[in-house]
Design an enzyme around this catalytic site. Sequence first.
Site, PDB file in Angstrom:
ATOM      1  N   LYS A  54      95.992  21.259  39.187  1.00 36.09           N
ATOM      2  CA  LYS A  54      95.699  22.665  39.948  1.00 36.09           C
ATOM      3  C   LYS A  54      94.276  22.920  40.411  1.00 36.09           C
ATOM      4  O   LYS A  54      94.146  23.176  41.765  1.00 36.09           O
ATOM      5  CB  LYS A  54      95.811  23.907  39.011  1.00 36.09           C
ATOM      6  CG  LYS A  54      97.347  24.148  38.508  1.00 36.09           C
ATOM      7  CD  LYS A  54      97.376  25.268  37.392  1.00 36.09           C
ATOM      8  CE  LYS A  54      98.878  25.421  37.060  1.00 36.09           C
ATOM      9  NZ  LYS A  54      99.373  26.177  35.760  1.00 36.09           N
ATOM     10  N   GLN A  98      96.299  29.121  31.234  1.00 36.77           N
ATOM     11  CA  GLN A  98      97.007  28.503  30.863  1.00 36.77           C
ATOM     12  C   GLN A  98      97.765  28.707  29.503  1.00 36.77           C
ATOM     13  O   GLN A  98      97.192  28.637  28.447  1.00 36.77           O
ATOM     14  CB  GLN A  98      96.502  27.006  31.249  1.00 36.77           C
ATOM     15  CG  GLN A  98      97.397  25.699  31.165  1.00 36.77           C
ATOM     16  CD  GLN A  98      98.445  25.545  32.184  1.00 36.77           C
ATOM     17  OE1 GLN A  98      98.125  26.191  33.429  1.00 36.77           O
ATOM     18  NE2 GLN A  98      99.671  25.114  32.028  1.00 36.77           N
ATOM     19  N   ASP A 121      99.689  34.125  38.429  1.00 35.51           N
ATOM     20  CA  ASP A 121     100.844  33.512  38.056  1.00 35.51           C
ATOM     21  C   ASP A 121     102.192  34.264  38.091  1.00 35.51           C
ATOM     22  O   ASP A 121     103.238  33.883  37.723  1.00 35.51           O
ATOM     23  CB  ASP A 121     100.664  33.465  36.710  1.00 35.51           C
ATOM     24  CG  ASP A 121     100.215  31.772  36.324  1.00 35.51           C
ATOM     25  OD1 ASP A 121     100.753  30.850  37.042  1.00 35.51           O
ATOM     26  OD2 ASP A 121      99.467  31.692  35.297  1.00 35.51           O
TER      27      ASP A 121
END
Length: 295
Positions: A54, A98, A121
């Site tokens: 990412k 994460q 997200d």
Amino acid sequence: MATTIIDGKALSKTIKEEIREEVERIKKNGGKIPHLGAVLIGDNPASESYVRSKVRSCEKCGFKSTLIRKPAQITEPQLLKIIADLNQDDDLDGFIVQLPLPEHIDEDKITLAIDPKKDVDGFHPVNFGRMALGLPSYLPATPNGILEMLKRYNIETTGKHCVVVGRSNIVGKPMSILLSGKSHPGNCTVTLTHSRTKDLKADTLRADIIVAAIGIPNFITADMVKDDVVIIDVGINRVEDVTAKRGYRLIGDVDYEGIFAKASYITPVPGGVGPMTVASLLMNTLKASKNEVFD
Ligand code: GUN
């Protein structure tokens, strides 16, 4: 009919190139450079590899990125403080924490603490709810990546029967909502199946499109699908392989070799859905920097 391999790696590269060009235009015009934050807790090797990818993609697209790494022993209040600070950081357009998190940290509590405006997200209930209602929202990366694949490969979804295998909050559940929505791609009749489904094969045999996200290697086999099925394989399972350099290889939830000849379209693992998720995250961050979702 010949089988088309949906090349997620190439498609994600194309999307990232489009984003990079747009960021260059923004820079030239003195606009806001997109800035993504990533919080990585502990040293889970898969999480490390995802976050690395990412951050690297951010750099390639001309974004700013901030990586915050903390040991697995971090306390929940300490992590909540980090999130509160990121929520307040005016230069940061969006950030992710994460998952999975260490067992002593409540993932729901963490997700709820993220400002929905920065939740690139798309995990916060505000974004999930807006998505379910068809309002502008940050779409979760994997379902959004799959929609982008279907769109760019011109795969017809209207009126098709789609069977989603797996009901996770980040893939199966949102995927079923998005594909049944009045949208393009969308307008599918969706069956959401899971580990307690009684006769899964009866369902998958009726599917025009299968989205496999159950996390079990080679779970969907050739006898479970009809001819010309579209196969979207979300599984990323590490299986031991002594001949591989890293000691393991990645395989999907679908028996790729067994199903290949029966499918009209199929995503490989690796190189299918996986790379698309990073492209989705960058698309969301770009939207955040332009205040396109919430204003
Ligand atoms: N873990 C697995 N997939 C994801 C994702 O899309 N976002 C975050 N934050 N964690 C994940």
